[in-house]
Scaffold this motif. Structure first.
Motif, short mmCIF file in Angstrom:
data_model
loop_
_atom_site.label_atom_id
_atom_site.label_comp_id
_atom_site.label_asym_id
_atom_site.label_seq_id
_atom_site.Cartn_x
_atom_site.Cartn_y
_atom_site.Cartn_z
N SER A 154 1.30 -1.02 0.34
CA SER A 154 -0.12 -0.23 -0.51
C SER A 154 0.35 1.49 -0.40
O SER A 154 0.22 2.17 0.70
CB SER A 154 -1.46 0.00 0.92
N LEU A 159 2.82 4.82 -2.39
CA LEU A 159 2.28 4.97 -3.09
C LEU A 159 2.37 4.22 -4.76
O LEU A 159 1.34 4.06 -5.70
CB LEU A 159 3.46 5.81 -4.25
N GLY A 164 1.66 0.85 -5.08
CA GLY A 164 -0.26 0.19 -5.20
C GLY A 164 -0.78 0.99 -5.21
O GLY A 164 -1.72 1.12 -5.58
N ILE A 206 -3.22 -5.63 0.03
CA ILE A 206 -2.76 -6.31 1.23
C ILE A 206 -1.47 -5.58 1.72
O ILE A 206 -0.91 -4.90 0.74
CB ILE A 206 -2.18 -7.54 1.49
N LYS A 226 1.71 -6.35 3.99
CA LYS A 226 2.49 -7.18 5.68
C LYS A 226 2.59 -6.07 6.66
O LYS A 226 2.67 -6.71 8.04
CB LYS A 226 3.27 -7.59 5.51
N ARG A 227 2.51 -4.83 7.11
CA ARG A 227 2.92 -4.23 7.49
C ARG A 227 1.99 -4.04 8.12
O ARG A 227 0.83 -3.91 7.64
CB ARG A 227 3.65 -2.61 7.25
N GLY A 239 3.20 2.86 3.05
CA GLY A 239 4.91 2.31 3.03
C GLY A 239 6.17 2.66 3.31
O GLY A 239 5.71 3.37 4.71
N TYR A 295 9.79 6.90 7.95
CA TYR A 295 10.46 6.10 7.30
C TYR A 295 12.35 7.00 6.22
O TYR A 295 12.62 7.18 5.59
CB TYR A 295 10.54 5.24 6.49
N HIS A 329 8.74 16.73 -4.39
CA HIS A 329 9.45 17.98 -5.24
C HIS A 329 8.83 17.51 -7.25
O HIS A 329 9.89 16.03 -6.73
CB HIS A 329 10.78 18.42 -4.83
N GLY A 355 5.84 -5.85 -3.28
CA GLY A 355 7.70 -6.17 -2.76
C GLY A 355 8.46 -6.29 -3.17
O GLY A 355 8.92 -5.89 -4.39
N GLY A 413 7.39 -0.40 -8.86
CA GLY A 413 7.77 0.13 -7.67
C GLY A 413 9.35 0.18 -7.20
O GLY A 413 9.88 -0.82 -8.42
N MET A 444 9.51 10.17 -5.08
CA MET A 444 7.86 9.77 -5.23
C MET A 444 7.57 10.18 -6.57
O MET A 444 6.28 9.58 -6.30
CB MET A 444 7.39 10.48 -3.65
P1 FAD Z 1 7.28 1.52 -0.93
O1 FAD Z 1 6.86 2.49 0.43
O2 FAD Z 1 8.10 0.79 -0.20
O3 FAD Z 1 5.91 0.18 -0.27
C1 FAD Z 1 5.79 -1.11 -0.34
C2 FAD Z 1 5.06 -2.01 0.07
O4 FAD Z 1 5.08 -3.22 -0.68
C3 FAD Z 1 5.48 -1.33 1.56
O5 FAD Z 1 4.14 -0.87 2.27
C4 FAD Z 1 5.34 -2.78 2.36
O6 FAD Z 1 5.28 -3.22 3.84
C5 FAD Z 1 4.63 -3.64 1.09
N1 FAD Z 1 5.00 -4.77 1.11
C6 FAD Z 1 6.29 -5.11 0.74
N2 FAD Z 1 6.98 -7.22 1.12
C7 FAD Z 1 4.95 -7.34 1.34
C8 FAD Z 1 4.73 -8.71 1.37
N3 FAD Z 1 5.52 -9.53 0.81
N4 FAD Z 1 2.97 -8.95 1.49
C9 FAD Z 1 2.68 -7.06 1.95
N5 FAD Z 1 3.51 -6.52 1.75
C10 FAD Z 1 4.14 -6.46 1.59
N6 FAD Z 1 11.26 10.65 -2.58
C11 FAD Z 1 11.33 11.83 -2.83
O7 FAD Z 1 10.67 11.89 -3.64
N7 FAD Z 1 11.59 12.84 -2.07
C12 FAD Z 1 12.47 12.58 -0.56
O8 FAD Z 1 12.62 13.74 -0.08
C13 FAD Z 1 12.76 11.08 -0.71
N8 FAD Z 1 13.32 10.74 1.34
C14 FAD Z 1 13.56 9.32 0.56
C15 FAD Z 1 13.96 9.41 2.65
C16 FAD Z 1 14.64 7.90 2.34
C17 FAD Z 1 15.64 7.24 3.75
C18 FAD Z 1 14.23 6.85 1.49
C19 FAD Z 1 14.63 5.37 1.73
C20 FAD Z 1 13.41 7.08 0.17
C21 FAD Z 1 13.18 8.22 0.32
N9 FAD Z 1 12.30 8.91 -1.21
C22 FAD Z 1 12.12 10.11 -1.51
C23 FAD Z 1 11.63 7.68 -2.13
C24 FAD Z 1 10.05 6.85 -1.46
O9 FAD Z 1 10.50 7.06 -0.19
C25 FAD Z 1 9.61 6.35 -2.13
O10 FAD Z 1 9.45 6.96 -4.40
C26 FAD Z 1 8.36 5.82 -2.48
O11 FAD Z 1 8.02 5.04 -1.34
C27 FAD Z 1 8.27 3.86 -2.81
O12 FAD Z 1 7.04 4.05 -3.48
P2 FAD Z 1 6.75 2.31 -3.52
O13 FAD Z 1 5.12 2.23 -3.38
O14 FAD Z 1 7.43 1.42 -4.39
O15 FAD Z 1 7.27 1.65 -2.25
#
Ligand code: FAD
Length: 370
Positions: free
Chosen positions: A9, A11, A13, A30, A32-33, A38, A53, A59, A230, A344, A354
């Motif tokens: 869940s 960004l 997803g 779904i 896992k947290r 996320g 996190y 931006h 994931g 993702g 983001m």
């Molecule tokens: P995630 O947010 O990681 O979501 C994945 C989700 O899948 C999680 O909720 C996880 O629990 C779930 N999941 C994983 N495996 C499973 C499983 N087996 N079963 C069920 N659920 C599962 N971007 C910016 O634009 N500006 C910033 O200032 C910035 N700062 C950042 C700072 C840090 C330290 C980091 C690491 C990243 C930063 N980012 C920033 C990037 C931003 O965090 C990502 O772009 C964004 O979180 C990606 O979203 P996502 O959905 O791909 O991944």
């Protein structure tokens, strides 16, 4: 049977789930947290939206993404202007006229440029390591006070032992502009990122504390197609080995005072202070609650660079040859999974800001849901 099961869940997803629902598809999410959102998850502590996190500053130069995301939150006018603390001396970042004035007492851009040029001359050959590279870009004073210690803490190694290519550029601004991001749009969602993701997921069934990997078959049977956000290596039971990450660790503290450092981020650029920086979360929203009242307490996070090992929270993918090749092999396996879409930052093993992850999810939605 649902049309789509979305695993994660974050960004990616949440944007896909929103678009699928909008297109008239049935969808279940779904995670896992025990919470949604996320890595952009924010949790309210004493009225402060804590970025659990790490600091997340939205931006972008992408007007389409900006118009999309602002449907789900109002963004404030936050501008990222970090401060560096070198043994108690404070410097404005990124390097700009305030920095140079403090460092050398120079007043005009010409004087600052001349000082930097003079110091750069110290390196009169092709830089052979990161130290020489940094001095050849900004000179010794800035390197010693603002680059060296911070970089060594980040990499856990001496700058002389690090390859020159790690730093290509060290931007120098001969102006008083200390806005870190050169972005057309910038800000923090008022009320926190969690609320923004909640709005994306409105009307969609979400089940928390559900690990897809534990019961893959069962979950796959729930839907025609699966959007998996994931880790790609976890999906294949690490059968080809572990992809590696760089990690960060946070030590959090709630303080019974209104103001600790007066800024979201203060980087500690000496080698001796063990943390790389301190975040003070209330300043993302100017120290106020949603009604504009001053918050009496403050919440800080000391950020440390840490070695990643399997089982730790994966933060930054390591884009070296070994990991890129391993990812390519997992990607080949993924391409054979007809029913599963990998997306993702974890599903594609790449760093996404983001705005980029939203753009990527919208792109995929358009192809998938047409
Ligand atoms: P995630 O947010 O990681 O979501 C994945 C989700 O899948 C999680 O909720 C996880 O629990 C779930 N999941 C994983 N495996 C499973 C499983 N087996 N079963 C069920 N659920 C599962 N971007 C910016 O634009 N500006 C910033 O200032 C910035 N700062 C950042 C700072 C840090 C330290 C980091 C690491 C990243 C930063 N980012 C920033 C990037 C931003 O965090 C990502 O772009 C964004 O979180 C990606 O979203 P996502 O959905 O791909 O991944």
């Amino acid at each position: 049977m649902y049309d789509y099961l979305v695993v994660g869940s974050g960004l990616y997803g949440a944007v896909f789930a929103h678009e699928a629902k909008k297109a008239g598809k049935s969808v279940i999410v779904i995670d896992k947290r025990s919470n949604i959102a996320g890595n952009v998850y924010t949790e309210k502590v004493e009225g402060i939206n804590v970025h659990k996190y790490g600091a997340h500053i939205f931006h972008t130069n992408n007007t389409e993404v900006w118009n999309y995301i602002t449907q789900f939150a109002t963004f404030n006018r936050f501008t990222n202007s970090p401060v560096a603390n070198y043994k108690g001396e404070l410097y404005s970042m990124p390097f700009n006229m305030y920095t140079f004035n403090k460092m050398w007492g120079v007043v005009t851009p010409e004087e600052a440029a001349a000082k930097i040029e003079e110091q750069k001359k110290e390196i009169n050959h092709e830089p052979t390591n990161l130290e020489e590279q940094a001095i050849s870009l900004v000179g010794r004073d800035i390197y010693e006070k603002l680059v060296k210690g911070y970089t060594e803490k980040q990499w856990g190694r001496d700058c002389k032992e690090l390859p020159a290519f790690i730093i290509n550029r060290l931007p120098v601004r001969l102006s008083f502009d200390n806005n870190y991001f050169n972005a057309l749009y910038q800000g923090i969602p008022v009320g926190g990122y969690t609320k923004m993701v909640e709005n994306l997921l409105e009307g969609i069934e979400v089940r928390l504390n559900c690990d897809y990997i534990d019961k893959k078959k069962e979950y796959n049977a729930l839907a025609e197609k699966v959007v998996y956000t994931g880790a790609i290596d976890a999906f294949f039971d690490y059968s080809l080995g572990n992809l590696e990450y760089r990690s960060v660790r946070f030590e959090n503290e709630l303080l019974d005072k209104p103001n600790f450092q007066g800024n979201v981020a203060v980087n500690y650029t000496d080698r001796e202070t063990p943390w790389t920086r301190i975040l003070e979360h209330k300043w993302f929203e100017f120290g106020k609650d949603e009604n504009g009242n001053d918050l009496p307490k403050t919440y800080i996070s000391r950020e440390y660079s840490s070695e990643w090992k399997p089982g730790d929270e994966p933060y930054y993918p390591v884009n070296d040859k070994k990991n890129c090749e391993l990812y390519k092999k997992y990607r080949e396996l993924a391409d054979k999974e007809g029913k599963i879409i990998f997306g993702g930052r974890l599903g594609e093993y790449r760093y996404y800001d983001m705005d980029a992850v939203i753009a990527s999810a919208l792109d995929m939605s358009e192809k998938e849901l047409e």
